[in-house]
Motif scaffolding. Structure first.
Motif, mmCIF file in Angstrom:
data_model
loop_
_atom_site.group_PDB
_atom_site.id
_atom_site.type_symbol
_atom_site.label_atom_id
_atom_site.label_comp_id
_atom_site.label_asym_id
_atom_site.label_seq_id
_atom_site.Cartn_x
_atom_site.Cartn_y
_atom_site.Cartn_z
ATOM 1 N N ILE A 1 2.616 -5.749 0.093
ATOM 2 C CA ILE A 1 3.934 -5.387 0.856
ATOM 3 C C ILE A 1 4.922 -6.270 0.555
ATOM 4 N N TYR A 2 4.603 -7.455 0.698
ATOM 5 C CA TYR A 2 5.530 -8.421 0.314
ATOM 6 C C TYR A 2 6.251 -8.443 -0.919
ATOM 7 N N ASP A 3 5.006 -8.253 -2.089
ATOM 8 C CA ASP A 3 5.557 -8.000 -3.408
ATOM 9 C C ASP A 3 6.596 -7.074 -3.540
ATOM 10 N N GLN A 4 6.309 -5.962 -3.003
ATOM 11 C CA GLN A 4 7.094 -4.774 -3.102
ATOM 12 C C GLN A 4 8.530 -5.059 -2.465
ATOM 13 N N TYR A 5 8.404 -5.890 -1.312
ATOM 14 C CA TYR A 5 9.773 -6.237 -0.697
ATOM 15 C C TYR A 5 10.257 -7.096 -1.631
ATOM 16 N N ARG A 6 9.733 -8.237 -2.418
ATOM 17 C CA ARG A 6 10.531 -8.970 -3.144
ATOM 18 C C ARG A 6 10.955 -8.194 -4.357
ATOM 19 N N SER A 7 10.455 -6.830 -4.856
ATOM 20 C CA SER A 7 10.937 -6.361 -5.970
ATOM 21 C C SER A 7 11.727 -5.243 -5.627
ATOM 22 N N SER A 8 11.780 -4.748 -4.345
ATOM 23 C CA SER A 8 12.829 -3.638 -3.999
ATOM 24 C C SER A 8 13.181 -3.509 -2.653
ATOM 25 N N PHE A 9 13.046 -4.733 -1.915
ATOM 26 C CA PHE A 9 13.420 -4.901 -0.447
ATOM 27 C C PHE A 9 12.780 -3.745 0.588
ATOM 28 N N ASN A 10 13.409 -2.790 0.912
ATOM 29 C CA ASN A 10 12.703 -1.917 1.931
ATOM 30 C C ASN A 10 12.484 -0.446 1.189
ATOM 31 N N SER A 11 11.460 -0.338 0.523
ATOM 32 C CA SER A 11 11.217 0.677 -0.499
ATOM 33 C C SER A 11 9.959 1.649 0.227
ATOM 34 N N ALA A 12 10.058 2.730 -0.525
ATOM 35 C CA ALA A 12 9.012 3.881 -0.007
ATOM 36 C C ALA A 12 7.827 3.064 -0.275
ATOM 37 N N ALA A 13 7.632 2.388 -1.465
ATOM 38 C CA ALA A 13 6.158 1.859 -1.730
ATOM 39 C C ALA A 13 5.892 1.143 -0.566
ATOM 40 N N ALA A 14 6.750 -0.032 -0.081
ATOM 41 C CA ALA A 14 6.017 -0.774 0.862
ATOM 42 C C ALA A 14 5.945 0.037 2.166
ATOM 43 N N ASN A 15 6.569 0.840 2.571
ATOM 44 C CA ASN A 15 6.625 1.652 3.801
ATOM 45 C C ASN A 15 5.044 2.082 3.653
ATOM 46 N N MET A 16 4.882 2.812 2.424
ATOM 47 C CA MET A 16 3.444 3.741 2.408
ATOM 48 C C MET A 16 2.341 2.601 2.704
ATOM 49 N N LEU A 17 2.347 1.576 1.960
ATOM 50 C CA LEU A 17 1.433 0.554 2.375
ATOM 51 C C LEU A 17 1.177 0.243 3.818
ATOM 52 N N ALA A 18 2.567 -0.144 4.389
ATOM 53 C CA ALA A 18 2.451 -0.299 5.743
ATOM 54 C C ALA A 18 2.076 0.905 6.585
ATOM 55 N N GLY A 19 1.876 2.022 6.068
ATOM 56 C CA GLY A 19 1.462 3.031 6.918
ATOM 57 C C GLY A 19 -0.193 2.920 6.807
ATOM 58 N N VAL A 20 -0.505 2.645 5.665
ATOM 59 C CA VAL A 20 -1.921 2.415 5.318
ATOM 60 C C VAL A 20 -2.596 1.434 6.566
ATOM 61 N N LEU A 21 -1.729 0.576 6.408
ATOM 62 C CA LEU A 21 -2.272 -0.574 7.344
ATOM 63 C C LEU A 21 -2.281 -0.391 8.799
ATOM 64 N N VAL A 22 -1.330 0.365 9.125
ATOM 65 C CA VAL A 22 -1.298 0.850 10.521
ATOM 66 C C VAL A 22 -2.544 1.828 10.824
ATOM 67 N N LEU A 23 -2.879 2.631 9.986
ATOM 68 C CA LEU A 23 -4.112 3.430 10.239
ATOM 69 C C LEU A 23 -5.270 2.488 10.307
ATOM 70 N N TYR A 24 -5.371 1.497 9.204
ATOM 71 C CA TYR A 24 -6.510 0.690 9.336
ATOM 72 C C TYR A 24 -6.422 -0.107 10.626
ATOM 73 N N CYS A 25 -5.575 -0.564 11.108
ATOM 74 C CA CYS A 25 -5.363 -1.243 12.512
ATOM 75 C C CYS A 25 -6.076 -0.366 13.622
ATOM 76 N N GLY A 26 -5.604 0.925 13.399
ATOM 77 C CA GLY A 26 -6.106 2.061 14.333
ATOM 78 C C GLY A 26 -7.461 2.198 14.405
ATOM 79 N N VAL A 27 -8.074 2.174 13.173
ATOM 80 C CA VAL A 27 -9.440 2.438 12.994
ATOM 81 C C VAL A 27 -10.044 1.033 13.788
ATOM 82 N N LEU A 28 -9.738 -0.056 13.351
ATOM 83 C CA LEU A 28 -10.328 -1.303 14.179
ATOM 84 C C LEU A 28 -10.289 -1.318 15.848
ATOM 85 N N VAL A 29 -9.145 -0.861 16.183
ATOM 86 C CA VAL A 29 -8.933 -0.824 17.705
ATOM 87 C C VAL A 29 -9.985 0.058 18.214
#
Lengths: 502, 336, 360
Positions: free
Chosen positions: A201-229
């Motif tokens: 996500i940080y690499d995506q941010y470095r290459s395009s700031f706040n992009s769809a790609a970064a937010n999609m990855l963040a979405g996966v991360l949220v799901l991942y965390c939900g699974v853990l909890v």
């Protein structure tokens, strides 16, 4: 049933905490299915998923084993020097993961890649298991073990069948914390060249700031965390783990290690050496021999004061926001209280970079006046570290049972005086512990600080990171050292209060 | 708790004092520079600027693409006055979003045409050459690639390092895109995905080549020259190879600077850009030890560097370099 | 003079009715125990008196002052009642002296004399003055809790199951010390408990509560000897119920002809006999013809019975008896020094008058 102002305060806090999550979800929806699919279903995401899973699973497992073994040795055996070991084993909390990483990477590039990453995150995060498991072991009634022994179980089977199940909430809770930290860990892994969702996500941010790609990855991360909890809640089960029946519990008779004391001491020594000795020695070495070491005292002082000031402001704000939530959850248990409390945990899933990007966009659209102000930065810290404060405050509020309010009112105290003379003194240690936890986190926070702070703000973490990025280890070392020095007293207070227990 | 309380009180006081002293002494506007250039270099240049004009400048540092996109997202609310980058694609990105005010004619006249886009929305103020570095123990001279496009071949599998996440390498990819076209670039990136070891930035790549972790890498020239000038600690075993022959790998990247349209301090911002491209500013650049090439015809580069004319860079119109398209291609190649 | 008057107080929590119209009067300077099984509403009553919640209806008066009624509810901190909750609930962050002085004005707190006085009053050693609650035993904590409640000289002290968490030996001595302190101070007290021994031995007045109502209030002896209903009878002590036919002041039943307390019951009835009223005479031993003769005789000598089991408690014992005539089993409580053996034949008689209820 629920006092209205309290409920309102909790709802506001929960809404604030959910801003980044709403943002990520909203962004995902606005991107549309086909584009989301295109961004998510690709080999790179698979690679990141594998890497992240390997690291989270490995890190949780190794931290659980190491933390539990260390806690058992310190709390339940006749190991020589147990008090000293307790402090030494908890001390890595004062050394941020990216400083441990720095210590190793600046010595040898062999630390890079999965094995190195696993070793380093374990060394940095096992105290998150060690401390709660140690506390649980102290609270465990030795009569349980004695009963098991008298029923014919040997020491190992007693541990596996009686002690371990009792430790389950502490162990799982600690491991979950490790997992959540690993999901959001950035600095240490970036330095170790081990890409996970957060570094990507940080690499995506470095290459395009706040992009769809970064937010999609963040979405996966949220799901991942939900699974853990959810997995943790499932594994924890619905058993009661409290000691039943009246009477106070006796202190346990420590297990005799005999000849096993030698390998045990060697093992703990190795852990302390690797987790604490190597990073600290590395910092000292770079301070002494680093060719690029200048000692810019003024810059160091400014960065220290800024970091401490932000840490303090962040800690106070976060504790104030967490208090109504913890209060509602403890004093008015029920579905609404639980829901509001849990909803403040959502931000835990999101790395600082995602929280920061969400706040950048939201503030620019809604409230441009706060953009790049300290206020917005403090809000980001509060969102990110609210769960730490809430957990500590929950325990604190539970230390102040409502019956004491009744007694005080019957003795003629007005509600405000009751709060001042009874409630506050009782919850103060827990509030302090929560504030310390947040302070430690803020002092070493990197990505949100980079993105949200007012222009010209330099903290220990950002200066350390900037110098490390330029492989200017000598210049980075004093900042690393100061971060450790600033964290050490807070960590020491924390281990002492953990040792005293409730 | 008493002890904690006292410690907290001390910290609060320290924070307040620090905060207040940071606020004090406000005379004249302070410019905000969104800076993607190396911080050390920019500090030297800004000190010279402040000395000459009395105008203070605050720096917000970041990478090319992140700051460019941030500027675009901030739009009219941007607190930035001036934007400076390491590479030109980020400047183009902001320009296309209408984020720059036109530069003063006098400023543009200080810089040769090849370093200025035809729009005059911004200007180059420094240049750097792409270079192939290799560990002389691990790569023989006859193995050296003739073109940067050769690096996608099987002979380089696992043997070349790139800082794919950084703006520098992304600018180099944009040159390949401009010279070779989209299909060839996509193929080349797919080859790199197979071959390349990914590093965080050019310094890390240089260090890795020196240590023999990876035999070769593509970076900009000045990282090697800077280390040679200081201690040689991370470049001792490393030699340079320039592609020349107008190869995409001989790409000369232009660091740009421009005045942000949303700036409330237009005259002061124009002065900063003017200074950076003036003889004094360019001289400060050369004297800084950054070892980047100046763009002004009146100032010669550090004698340690090969003359620009010898490097035979490809003739690329800097305003055509397409940053977002490069990111997209690299994402498709799973390099991002 | 009545220190506390509760009339027609009702309170519901959602669909659950906790208090269904409670009437209670607590005379000045006395200890009144509210006795009832858990869930009967006694703690709710106490909390409403203290002001920790408002009744749905009814009135509460302290002496001549109305503290709750239509349009009036005095907040807890202005009712000035002493409150001793279960397990004491001492402030864990304050030592004994600070706990006792908690409700005093700042100047009195500083002086600390009142705390010393009260420590003495509740029978605690002055050396405990600077201990913290976790350094005290359960009984000591309760005494400190009482001292804290008494310190501001309240006119009324409320005690909520104050001794239930203590073990048997400690309970008795602590309870005595507490009541002693209350009496010396001439403080009116309302004590809530589910333990009938506690209620009967400590209180001047006992009020038995059941399903949100006070079903009987009076001196403990009266409650015990002449309960208003079989439910009260069974709740305040062990009871033997025997069917009988009442004629005037005499009841005829399996235990013979017994004297009945004044009452309106006539005809078919249930008799309440306390086990300690049943006297067991060993004279019937031997099982000879003379004994059987005696047994058939009845009269003052009682009825014949077989001892089926004996439970020995040291100071006394209970004896299970099967009556010859009807085969009915009754339990008697006898002194520990005069014990029949199981299997022995005995004669059984009843001392004193018994209570008759109309047959259900």
């Amino acid at each position: 049933m629920y006092p209205r102002p309290l409920l309102l305060a909790c709802v506001l806090v929960a809404l604030l905490a959910a801003v980044p999550l709403f943002f990520v979800v909203g962004y995902t929806i606005s991107v549309g299915w086909s584009e989301a699919w295109r961004l998510l279903v690709r080999p790179r995401v698979g690679e990141l998923l594998v890497n992240t899973t390997e690291l989270v699973a490995g890190g949780m497992a190794s931290s659980a084993v190491l933390g539990t073994a260390a806690a058992w040795l310190v709390e339940r055996t006749d190991l020589p020097g147990r008090r000293v070991w307790h402090v030494l084993l908890a001390a890595p909390l004062a050394v941020p993961a990216f400083v441990v990483s720095f210590g190793w990477v600046s010595l040898t590039s062999a630390a890079q890649g999965y094995p190195g990453a696993l070793l380093i995150v374990t060394l940095a995060y096992y105290p998150l298991v060690y401390l709660p498991v140690g506390a649980a072991l102290r609270g465990l009634d030795p009569a349980l073990e004695e009963s098991a022994r008298s029923l014919g179980l040997g020491p190992w089977r007693t541990f596996a069948r009686v002690v371990l199940p009792q430790l389950r909430p502490a162990l799982l809770g600690g491991a979950l914390l490790v997992g959540l930290h690993l999901l959001a860990e950035f600095g240490a892994l970036q330095m170790l060249r081990f890409p996970t969702f957060t570094t990507a996500i940080y690499d995506q941010y470095r290459s395009s700031f706040n992009s769809a790609a970064a937010n999609m990855l963040a979405g996966v991360l949220v799901l991942y965390c939900g699974v853990l909890v959810v997995a943790e809640l499932g594994l924890r089960g619905r058993h009661r783990y409290a000691r039943l029946g009246p009477g106070s519990s006796r202190p346990a008779v420590p297990a005799r290690l005999g000849w096993f004391a030698v390998p045990a001491l060697a093992g703990l020594g190795a852990v302390v050496l690797l987790a604490l000795g190597i990073p600290l020695a590395s910092i000292v070495r770079w301070l002494v021999v680093g060719t690029s070491t200048a000692f810019p005292a003024a810059d160091l002082a400014t960065a220290t004061v800024t970091a401490a000031g932000l840490g303090l402001a962040g800690a106070l704000t976060t504790v104030v926001l967490a208090l109504p939530v913890a209060w509602l959850a403890v004093r008015h248990p029920g579905r609404i209280g639980t829901l509001l409390e849990r909803s403040t945990y959502t931000a835990n899933a999101l790395p600082g970079i995602v929280v920061a990007l969400a706040l950048v966009t939201v503030s620019l659209r809604v409230l441009p006046a706060v953009y790049q102000t300290t206020a917005l930065l403090i809000a980001a810290y509060s969102i990110m570290f609210l769960p730490r404060a809430t957990v500590a405050l929950r325990a604190a509020v539970a230390q102040a049972p409502p019956v004491l309010d009744d007694v005080a009112r019957a003795l003629g105290l007005r509600p405000a005086r009751v709060w001042w003379r009874v409630t506050l003194p009782l919850i103060a240690p827990g509030v302090g512990a929560g504030a310390i936890l947040v302070f430690l986190a803020v002092v070493t926070e990197l990505t949100a600080t980079l993105l949200l702070s007012p222009t010209g703000t330099r903290t220990l973490a950002t200066e350390f990171w900037s110098n490390t990025n330029d492989i200017d280890y000598g210049a980075a070392a004093p900042y690393a050292g100061l971060m450790v020095l600033l964290s050490a007293p807070a960590t020491f207070l924390l281990t002492r209060s953990a040792r005293r227990g409730p | 708790m008493g002890r904690v309380g006292r410690a907290l009180a001390v910290l609060v006081t320290a924070g307040l004092v620090g905060g207040l002293s940071a606020c004090g002494g406000d005379d004249g506007p302070t410019l905000t520079l969104y800076n993607a250039q190396h911080r050390d270099l920019m500090e030297v240049l800004l000190d010279a600027f402040t000395e000459e004009t009395g105008i203070k400048v605050e720096m917000r540092s970041g990478g090319d693409a992140e700051l460019a996109n941030q500027l675009v997202q901030e739009g009219d609310s941007s607190p930035a006055d001036v934007f400076a980058t390491e590479n030109s694609p980020a400047m183009t990105l902001v320009e296309r979003a209408g984020g720059f005010s036109p530069l003063d004619r006098a400023t543009l006249d200080q810089v040769p045409d090849q370093y200025v886009p035809s729009s005059g929305a911004w200007t180059g103020f420094a240049a750097r050459s792409t270079v192939f570095i290799y560990n002389r123990e691990q790569v023989t001279e006859d193995e050296l690639p003739a073109s940067i496009t050769d690096l996608s071949g099987p002979q380089w599998q696992g043997r070349v390092g790139v800082a794919a996440g950084g703006a520098d390498f992304q600018a180099i990819v944009s040159a390949v895109l401009a010279v070779e076209g989209e299909d060839a670039t996509a193929d080349w990136l797919a080859g790199l995905k197979r071959n390349a070891k990914i590093y965080d930035n050019n310094i890390a790549a240089l260090r890795a080549v020196n240590a023999g972790e990876v035999p070769a890498a593509v970076i900009y020239h000045y990282y090697w020259y800077q280390d040679q000038a200081e201690s040689g600690e991370i470049s001792r075993n490393v030699d340079l190879h320039y592609f020349k022959n107008q190869d995409a790998g001989a790409f000369l990247s232009v660091s740009g600077v421009g005045v942000v349209a949303a700036s409330d301090h237009q005259p002061e911002a124009q002065r900063l850009v003017s200074f950076l491209t003036s003889e004094a500013g360019q001289r400060a650049l050369v004297d800084s030890g950054a070892l980047e090439y100046p763009v002004s015809g009146q100032v010669t580069a550090n004698p340690a560097l090969p003359p620009l004319a010898d490097l035979d860079a490809p003739d690329i119109d800097i305003s055509t370099l397409n940053g977002p398209r490069v990111i997209e291609l690299m994402r498709q190649a799973d390099l991002l | 003079m009545t220190a506390l008057t509760v009339s027609q107080v009702t309170k519901s929590f959602g669909a659950t009715t906790a208090l269904a119209g409670v009437d209670l009067q607590v005379p000045d300077g006395t200890v009144t125990a509210v006795l009832g099984p858990s869930g009967c509403g006694k703690t709710t009553l106490l909390r409403l008196v203290a002001g920790f919640g408002d009744p749905d209806g009814g009135t509460i008066d302290f002496g001549g002052e109305r503290v709750f009624g239509p349009g009036r509810s005095l907040p807890a901190q202005r009712r000035r009642v002493g409150y001793v909750p279960q397990e004491g609930a001492l402030f864990p962050h304050a030592d004994v002296t600070a706990n006792i002085g908690f409700g005093l004005p700042r100047a009195d707190r500083r002086a600390g004399r009142r705390a010393a006085e009260l420590l003495d009053l509740v029978g605690l050693d002055a050396s405990l003055a600077h201990r913290f609650p976790h350094q005290l035993s359960g009984g000591q904590q309760q005494r400190v809790a009482l001292a804290r409640a008494l310190a501001p000289r309240p006119s009324l002290v409320l005690l909520d199951e104050p001794f239930s968490s203590l073990d048997a030996a400690l309970r008795l001595s602590t309870a005595r010390a507490v009541v002693e302190a209350l009496r010396i101070n001439r403080t009116t007290a309302l004590l809530v408990t589910h333990d009938q021994n506690e209620a009967l031995s400590l209180a001047d007045q006992a009020a038995v509560m059941s399903a949100g109502r006070i079903v009987q209030a009076g001196p403990p002896q009266e409650i015990y000897r002449a309960p208003a209903s079989p439910v009260v009878a069974a709740f305040v002590g062990a009871a033997v119920f025997v069917p009988a036919v009442v004629t005037g002041r005499t009841a005829s039943c399996d235990l013979g002809e017994l004297a009945v307390r004044t009452g309106s019951v006539e005809g078919a009835a249930r008799l309440l006999v306390r086990p300690e009223q049943i006297r067991v005479d060993g004279a019937a031993d031997g099982g000879g013809a003379a004994a059987e003769e005696d047994a058939r005789d009845g009269g003052q000598a009682g009825v014949a019975a077989l001892v089926t089991a004996v439970s020995y408690f040291g100071h006394d014992a209970t004896v299970q008896l099967r009556l010859d005539g009807s085969g009915r089993t009754v339990t008697a409580r006898v002194p520990g020094n005069r014990l029949p053996e199981p299997g022995a034949r005995v004669r059984v008689a009843v001392d004193g008058p018994v209570t008759a209820f109309t047959a259900a």
